[in-house]
Design a protein around this motif. Structure first.
Motif, mmCIF file in Angstrom:
data_model
loop_
_atom_site.group_PDB
_atom_site.id
_atom_site.type_symbol
_atom_site.label_atom_id
_atom_site.label_comp_id
_atom_site.label_asym_id
_atom_site.label_seq_id
_atom_site.Cartn_x
_atom_site.Cartn_y
_atom_site.Cartn_z
ATOM 1 N N THR A 355 0.859 -1.184 0.000
ATOM 2 C CA THR A 355 0.000 0.000 0.000
ATOM 3 C C THR A 355 0.894 1.232 0.000
ATOM 4 O OG1 THR A 355 -0.133 0.164 2.426
ATOM 5 C CG2 THR A 355 -1.852 -1.112 1.313
ATOM 6 N N CYS A 356 0.449 2.285 -0.698
ATOM 7 C CA CYS A 356 1.193 3.552 -0.691
ATOM 8 C C CYS A 356 0.639 4.440 0.420
ATOM 9 C CB CYS A 356 1.129 4.244 -2.048
ATOM 10 S SG CYS A 356 -0.540 4.596 -2.657
ATOM 11 N N SER A 357 0.639 3.897 1.626
ATOM 12 C CA SER A 357 0.082 4.588 2.794
ATOM 13 C C SER A 357 1.128 4.685 3.886
ATOM 14 C CB SER A 357 -1.146 3.827 3.320
ATOM 15 O OG SER A 357 -1.538 4.338 4.579
ATOM 16 N N LEU A 358 1.063 5.757 4.660
ATOM 17 C CA LEU A 358 1.925 5.924 5.821
ATOM 18 C C LEU A 358 1.196 5.582 7.118
ATOM 19 C CD1 LEU A 358 3.776 9.226 4.846
ATOM 20 C CD2 LEU A 358 4.704 6.908 4.861
ATOM 21 N N GLU A 359 0.043 4.936 6.994
ATOM 22 C CA GLU A 359 -0.761 4.607 8.170
ATOM 23 C C GLU A 359 -0.558 3.133 8.537
ATOM 24 O OE1 GLU A 359 -1.851 7.439 9.122
ATOM 25 O OE2 GLU A 359 -1.472 8.339 7.161
ATOM 26 N N PRO A 360 -0.129 2.816 9.764
ATOM 27 C CA PRO A 360 0.100 1.414 10.153
ATOM 28 C C PRO A 360 -1.139 0.537 10.009
ATOM 29 C CG PRO A 360 1.056 2.912 11.768
ATOM 30 C CD PRO A 360 0.248 3.763 10.834
ATOM 31 N N GLU A 361 -2.336 1.131 10.154
ATOM 32 C CA GLU A 361 -3.561 0.341 9.986
ATOM 33 C C GLU A 361 -3.657 -0.258 8.591
ATOM 34 O OE1 GLU A 361 -4.836 4.030 12.473
ATOM 35 O OE2 GLU A 361 -3.257 3.466 11.035
ATOM 36 N N GLU A 362 -2.981 0.381 7.624
ATOM 37 C CA GLU A 362 -3.023 -0.072 6.241
ATOM 38 C C GLU A 362 -1.731 -0.800 5.850
ATOM 39 O OE1 GLU A 362 -5.251 2.944 3.600
ATOM 40 O OE2 GLU A 362 -4.187 4.176 5.077
ATOM 41 N N GLY A 363 -0.958 -1.192 6.819
ATOM 42 C CA GLY A 363 0.298 -1.873 6.548
ATOM 43 C C GLY A 363 0.606 -2.913 7.604
ATOM 44 N N GLU A 364 1.338 -2.496 8.639
ATOM 45 C CA GLU A 364 1.780 -3.426 9.673
ATOM 46 C C GLU A 364 0.615 -4.156 10.341
ATOM 47 O OE1 GLU A 364 4.994 -0.419 9.074
ATOM 48 O OE2 GLU A 364 2.811 -0.398 9.156
ATOM 49 N N ALA A 365 -0.425 -3.411 10.729
ATOM 50 C CA ALA A 365 -1.576 -4.035 11.389
ATOM 51 C C ALA A 365 -2.327 -4.947 10.434
ATOM 52 C CB ALA A 365 -2.509 -2.957 11.944
ATOM 53 N N GLN A 366 -2.378 -4.565 9.171
ATOM 54 C CA GLN A 366 -3.046 -5.394 8.167
ATOM 55 C C GLN A 366 -2.353 -6.742 8.022
ATOM 56 O OE1 GLN A 366 -6.088 -6.023 6.504
ATOM 57 N NE2 GLN A 366 -5.913 -3.807 6.253
ATOM 58 N N LEU A 367 -1.047 -6.717 7.951
ATOM 59 C CA LEU A 367 -0.282 -7.958 7.817
ATOM 60 C C LEU A 367 -0.425 -8.827 9.063
ATOM 61 C CD1 LEU A 367 1.761 -9.711 6.289
ATOM 62 C CD2 LEU A 367 3.573 -8.401 7.424
ATOM 63 N N GLU A 368 -0.371 -8.213 10.235
ATOM 64 C CA GLU A 368 -0.499 -8.971 11.479
ATOM 65 C C GLU A 368 -1.836 -9.713 11.532
ATOM 66 O OE1 GLU A 368 -0.429 -8.207 16.339
ATOM 67 O OE2 GLU A 368 -0.115 -6.544 14.931
ATOM 68 N N GLY A 369 -2.915 -9.016 11.162
ATOM 69 C CA GLY A 369 -4.222 -9.664 11.164
ATOM 70 C C GLY A 369 -4.320 -10.772 10.138
ATOM 71 N N PHE A 370 -3.719 -10.576 8.972
ATOM 72 C CA PHE A 370 -3.758 -11.595 7.925
ATOM 73 C C PHE A 370 -3.024 -12.857 8.371
ATOM 74 C CE2 PHE A 370 -1.646 -13.650 4.331
ATOM 75 C CZ PHE A 370 -2.740 -13.981 3.544
ATOM 76 N N LEU A 371 -1.827 -12.710 8.901
ATOM 77 C CA LEU A 371 -1.050 -13.885 9.305
ATOM 78 C C LEU A 371 -1.722 -14.642 10.445
ATOM 79 C CD1 LEU A 371 2.580 -12.435 9.120
ATOM 80 C CD2 LEU A 371 1.475 -14.021 7.528
ATOM 81 N N ALA A 372 -2.423 -13.917 11.312
ATOM 82 C CA ALA A 372 -3.118 -14.576 12.423
ATOM 83 C C ALA A 372 -4.247 -15.470 11.943
ATOM 84 C CB ALA A 372 -3.651 -13.522 13.388
ATOM 85 N N SER A 373 -4.804 -15.176 10.757
ATOM 86 C CA SER A 373 -5.939 -15.948 10.250
ATOM 87 C C SER A 373 -5.583 -16.820 9.046
ATOM 88 C CB SER A 373 -7.087 -15.007 9.860
ATOM 89 O OG SER A 373 -6.660 -14.072 8.880
ATOM 90 N N HIS A 374 -4.310 -16.827 8.644
ATOM 91 C CA HIS A 374 -3.887 -17.626 7.490
ATOM 92 C C HIS A 374 -2.590 -18.350 7.840
ATOM 93 C CE1 HIS A 374 -6.663 -14.796 5.587
ATOM 94 N NE2 HIS A 374 -6.760 -15.656 4.588
#
Length: 424
Positions: A355-374
């Motif tokens: 993502t071309c975002s500087l917001e952790p909700e659209e990056g680091e937090a997104q990845l953390e949630g994905f890995l927790a469910s996959h």
């Protein structure tokens, strides 16, 4: 401020006024209605000649780049602050942005905005502008950022990144090219294989290799997700593909590429670049929440829709229109798209999320949630040797590009990038 409209403009106006009226409509669209500057341009500049359309865009962009500084100057010359949405404030912003930022002669800067407040406080606008010009005011060397941006980015990344962001919007960003084949261009420098960087304001169609399709315009940060997939001869999906730079990279690297995007209008540019570069793409206009591929792919690239705060250097409107509600909305959409994209990777295949975002909700937090469910996915760590010089991955193998990255070479857009491998 009442929304400006085409109907509000006189049928015949003095030269220069229609462009300023279009700039007023653009600013209203961004600041009051939360639209992207590019999204609002066609409507705001309808009927204008290309030169006036370009001028309206330049005025609006400079105003947005310097908005806190402009408002501070205006407030220093009035007995009481003008309302944020007052047409007089908008007219003064436009006049001052031209006089102080774009080099417009003072008389032209003020005379072309006074018709915007016909029937309103023309004397106030003229008086405040005159007062500031007599003071010989100037913009500060480094622009001020909006308070909400300072608070949010300081909380996430620290004061040094906020300072780097302010410096990053001081001047237009350079022009980056991704190369299909080696080419030499006078004055260009290379920061990575298959890359050239030129000075800001370079005329793209006049560069050598344009007609031949030797390259396409793409910020060096935006080129990294496809770089991390690398060369291959299998099937690759580029999701949310428009305007197409990543699809072209994958095709040039040997992949059989299917490019999918929901916007038919944005795909038009992708098709144009595909034809110019003679790189074959299978282009599909579809909603990824409804669409399904015929078979899993060897590699999937999801450059997901986002708040786009990482591209603030080129699009300063994001500094003013992106609010926490939009960040939450985009993060929710990314989560749903990422879950679907994960189903379309064959066992043992690669998924790149960016993502071309500087917001952790659209990056680091997104990845953390994905890995927790996959549980069938794990981070495939990015290696330093895969990246442009002076860019290094994090300890967890992901990549976060922040303001200040490559600053000495002209900077780059802000991105979050993670490469994932599906279990075989």
């Amino acid at each position: 401020m009442a929304q400006p409209s085409q109907k509000s403009a006189p049928r015949s106006e003095p030269p220069g006024v229609p462009a300023r009226r279009a700039a007023l409509r653009l600013l209203d669209a961004v600041l009051r209605r939360g639209l992207a500057l590019e999204q609002a341009l066609d409507s705001a500049a309808k009927g204008l000649a290309p030169s006036d359309r370009g001028l309206a865009h330049a005025i609006a962009a400079e105003t947005l780049r310097r908005l806190p500084d402009l408002d501070a100057l205006i407030d220093s010359a009035t007995q009481r602050p003008l309302p944020d949405d007052a047409k007089a404030r908008f007219a003064l912003r436009i006049a001052l942005a031209q006089a102080l930022g774009l080099g417009t002669p003072h008389h032209a800067a003020i005379s072309t905005v006074l018709p915007l407040v016909d029937g309103g406080p023309r004397k106030l606008v003229h008086g405040v502008f005159g007062t500031l010009m007599r003071r010989d005011v100037a913009f500060p060397e480094v622009p001020a950022l909006p308070d909400a941006i300072i608070e949010r980015w300081q909380r996430h990344w620290g004061e040094a990144v906020v300072d780097a962001a302010a410096h990053a919007i001081t001047a237009p960003p350079p022009l980056d090219l991704s190369l299909q084949r080696p080419i030499e261009i006078d004055g260009a420098e290379s920061l990575a294989p298959g890359h050239l960087r030129l000075a800001p304001g370079t005329s793209v169609p006049e560069l050598p290799g344009f007609e031949e399709g030797d390259w396409w315009v793409q910020d060096i940060a935006a080129s990294i997700p496809a770089r991390l997939i690398g060369a291959g001869q299998g099937n690759a999906l580029d999701l949310c593909a428009a305007p197409g730079g990543k699809s072209l990279q994958l095709a040039a690297a040997g992949w059989n590429v299917t490019s999918v995007d929901v916007s038919e209008s944005r795909l038009a540019r992708l098709r144009e670049n595909s034809a110019r570069t003679r790189l074959p793409l299978h282009v599909i206009a579809a909603d990824l929440l409804q669409w399904e591929p015929e078979a899993p792919a060897d590699a999937v690239l999801l450059d997901a829709p986002c708040s786009a705060t990482g591209i603030f250097r080129r699009h300063p409107d994001v500094l003013h229109r992106v609010r926490p509600s939009l960040i939450r909305e985009m993060a929710d959409l990314q989560s749903r798209l990422l879950a679907r994209a994960a189903e379309w990777v064959r066992p043992g295949g690669t998924l790149v999320f960016s993502t071309c975002s500087l917001e952790p909700e659209e990056g680091e937090a997104q990845l953390e949630g994905f890995l927790a469910s996959h549980s069938d996915y794990a981070v495939d760590a990015v290696r330093t040797e895969e990246l442009p010089a002076a860019i290094v991955p994090r300890e967890n193998g992901t990549l976060r590009l922040l303001p200040g990255t490559l600053a000495e070479a002209g900077g780059c857009d802000g991105f979050f990038i993670a490469r994932l491998k599906r279990a075989g």
